[in-house]
Write a protein that holds these residues in place. Sequence first.
Motif, PDB file in Angstrom:
ATOM      1  N   GLU A  48       0.830  -1.206   0.000  1.00 22.92           N
ATOM      2  CA  GLU A  48       0.000   0.000   0.000  1.00 22.92           C
ATOM      3  C   GLU A  48       0.868   1.262   0.000  1.00 22.92           C
ATOM      4  OE1 GLU A  48      -2.283   1.292   3.451  1.00 22.92           O
ATOM      5  OE2 GLU A  48      -4.092   1.329   2.219  1.00 22.92           O
ATOM      6  N   TYR A  51       2.181   1.796  -3.400  1.00 20.69           N
ATOM      7  CA  TYR A  51       1.098   2.278  -4.269  1.00 20.69           C
ATOM      8  C   TYR A  51       0.837   3.767  -4.041  1.00 20.69           C
ATOM      9  CZ  TYR A  51      -3.770   2.776  -5.830  1.00 20.69           C
ATOM     10  OH  TYR A  51      -4.934   3.210  -6.416  1.00 20.69           O
ATOM     11  N   HIS A  52       0.771   4.163  -2.783  1.00 23.64           N
ATOM     12  CA  HIS A  52       0.505   5.558  -2.479  1.00 23.64           C
ATOM     13  C   HIS A  52       1.668   6.463  -2.907  1.00 23.64           C
ATOM     14  CE1 HIS A  52      -2.775   4.666   0.772  1.00 23.64           C
ATOM     15  NE2 HIS A  52      -3.165   4.458  -0.463  1.00 23.64           N
ATOM     16  N   SER A  55       1.647   6.721  -6.663  1.00 23.37           N
ATOM     17  CA  SER A  55       0.468   7.497  -7.067  1.00 23.37           C
ATOM     18  C   SER A  55       0.736   8.987  -6.895  1.00 23.37           C
ATOM     19  CB  SER A  55      -0.753   7.131  -6.217  1.00 23.37           C
ATOM     20  OG  SER A  55      -1.209   5.861  -6.553  1.00 23.37           O
ATOM     21  N   THR A  82      -2.636   1.177 -10.790  1.00 22.29           N
ATOM     22  CA  THR A  82      -3.812   0.786 -10.016  1.00 22.29           C
ATOM     23  C   THR A  82      -4.206  -0.650 -10.338  1.00 22.29           C
ATOM     24  OG1 THR A  82      -5.235   1.803 -11.678  1.00 22.29           O
ATOM     25  CG2 THR A  82      -4.774   3.099  -9.749  1.00 22.29           C
ATOM     26  N   TYR A  85      -1.776  -2.923  -8.564  1.00 23.55           N
ATOM     27  CA  TYR A  85      -2.026  -2.938  -7.123  1.00 23.55           C
ATOM     28  C   TYR A  85      -3.190  -3.858  -6.798  1.00 23.55           C
ATOM     29  CZ  TYR A  85      -3.474  -1.195  -2.526  1.00 23.55           C
ATOM     30  OH  TYR A  85      -3.839  -1.101  -1.214  1.00 23.55           O
TER      31      TYR A  85
END
Lengths: 215, 620
Positions: A48, A51-52, A55, A82, A85
């Motif tokens: 996560e 991913y963040h 992003s 996305t 993920y």
Amino acid sequence: MVQCPSCARRSEPCLVCPQCGGPLPAETDGFTALGLPPKLVIDLDELERAYHTISRRIHPDHFVASPPDVRAASLKGTALLTRSYRILRDSISRGIYWLELKGDKLSESNNRVPAELAELVFEVQEQLAELRASRDQSGDQSKGLAANMLHVRQDLDIAMNRALDELNGNFRRWDSGAASEASLRGELKAVLARIAYLRTLIRDVDRELETVEAA
Amino acid sequence: MARIVGIDLGTTNSLIATMQGPQPRVIPDPETRQTLLPSVVAYSPEGEVFTGEEAIKREPHLSVERDGAVATVGFPGGGEGAVIRSVKRYMGLDNADLAPADRNRYTFADLSGPVVRFKVGDRVLTPPEISAEILKALKKRAEAVLQEKIDQVVITVPAYFNDGQRQATKDAGLLAGLQVERLVNEPTAASLAYGLQKMASGRVAVFDFGGGTFDVSILSVKDGIFEVLATHGDTHLGGDDIDRAVVDFTFDGLPDLPRTDRHIWNTVRLLAEDAKKILSFQAGVAFELKLPGKTLELKLDRADLERLAAPFIDRTIESCRHALKDAGLQSSDIDAVVLVGGSTRMPLVRRRVQEFFGREPLCSIDPDQVVALGAAVQAGILMGTQGDMLLLDVVPLSLGIETIGGVVERLVFRNTTIPTSVSEMFTTAVDNQTHVDIHVVQGERELAKDCRSLARFKLGPLDPKPAGMPRVAVTFLIDANGILNVMAADEETGRGHMVDVKPSYGLTDEEIERMLEEAIDYGEADIAERLMITARNDAEQILAAVAKQMRDHGGLIDDQERRQIDEMAALVDQARKEDDREKLAALVEELNQLTTPFAERIMDEAIKQALEKKTVQELS
């Protein structure tokens, strides 16, 4: 090598330009997209965070006023990020994706009952049939059957957890490189097939239980 | 970077807001100081356009004088030209979607086309054109207050808006001379406004019950990242529906009141709306309606209102249940509940939401303003002034393509984070085919006919080649606005081009509602139908293959065998026209077995020939 539309320098395919931090128009596998090593055991918090972080670097919201090629790289890169993920977050889809990366896939046409599940499947089918047949009968009888069904539902959960444990065991063996790829692949396919079968059964049972509840 | 402002283009009211330093602010009308602009547009017979309160004056109604809770209603007023209210309900809709009530209320032109068109005097106007008038009024307001030119905006849309409705909203912006930098989902925008105040974090549920639409979104808010986990809703469920129920109840109780008079009907509707608002604070309300020759009393107490509103509120709670399930959460996992939209002022709504989530909902930011404030925050994110804040939203409905037999192959599942893309390889089915038709649908059902048609397009022209040879990779990309973009590239030539996808039309809320409900109710029937289609496809394939082999390899089969195969093929052909899947499957299997020896002989022959060729080649 990919050329960065922001700084024009070239780098290995990934989503964030290592030179300037801008979005790169790269086509990569899901692990590379998230900047992770190709390992099957994944720490979900770490996933996560990755991913963040990525992003924040490449999301189209940050490139509204940028040139079209930078905006296109941002949009495509974020779409790939996305999607990756979502696939990697769930161990089942991760396993299926892994097979795909190895040029293999889980056959959809294979509906044979996995041998380990034969007994459980038989019991579930029998109970489902009884429950369906009792729909028009008195409340008490169908309540009793629904209670039995709940027991079966727990058995299914146990079988599912066992299968997921096995899946994780398989993941660990891939990562350690201890066993041959062919045997690991066969094992992975077998356990994923079992999970797919269990998922369908659980869905059927839940649907039936909801019907009983509604009535 | 130029200023970007945020607009809440609502069913009942619209607002415009901007970042002022670190805080979002709603921009009021410079003269009236009003922040809300009623989403009403009036066209005078001379072609003049009015918005907001000025437009409401032109609606047919009876003059109403209020003194506290007593309204004295007198002579008729307004009624010239055309007045359009709640135009948002018609965005992205097809004529076939219009309800009889709509047709009673407005005059529509050309009912055959794919887009709703209002007839206004001698003009014909689409919903985006009418919405554009509201946007223009807001733009003018902001320019007057901020003393600068405004042409970049963020506009909010219901989370449950489909592709066509989003496209229509973007079109409205274009028609108002605005560049729409982003469409943001209303509940998500609200979460940004609360998140900025650090009032909501962890797992947040946003309950957005407005004038015409309902949405619920479940988000995870962490370190400035607002990630939507699931959303559900209904684009035709709102306070309007409750007003209408109150109107019907009123007319039912007063048989002397003529229901068909547009002036009276509108007046009762306005009073119903007032009564609903007053009953949020009082237990009862009464209006006197003075008509020529008689005085009628309209009475309503809170218990009546709650009874009338209950079925609509039940539907919102059902949506919450769906959204939680899709997010994989229990109501006890939710850390904060946020109320958005004027309809959440009703005490009954608050009670039911609190009951469902088991915690007191937050409503410290004005529920009428919170969406516009959030839109301004998103505009700030786009301008790069909001630091680490980032919004990751989802697509509300699944997207798929129609395949053989009308079955949907789902490409993007609902609640997938956007932007997202998926690629699919397409080829031809017959020799020398130069075009491939692709039909994109949105919805949760198994069959294309039960989903909403989103777009149709043709791939090509392709070079004439044997069936199955051309390979065209099509990428379906849903951008951060939730709008579909399609790109196609020929694998061989690498020739790529954007495919022009024209949306078929927007989806109605009833349709989405029906699609989802039916997806649950008729899940089994769908699967049976799907299996039957697959069985028919199998049967057709084997019949075609057997006919071809008998033609091409007639020498490998004797008369008796041929007769037997013909008879069995005739039975299969008959069964595929009936609806018994098991019978069809059994006959196909029999035909398969019957032709196996023949197929083996064909195979032997082919191998023999191949070996012979090889021998000849080796010898030469």
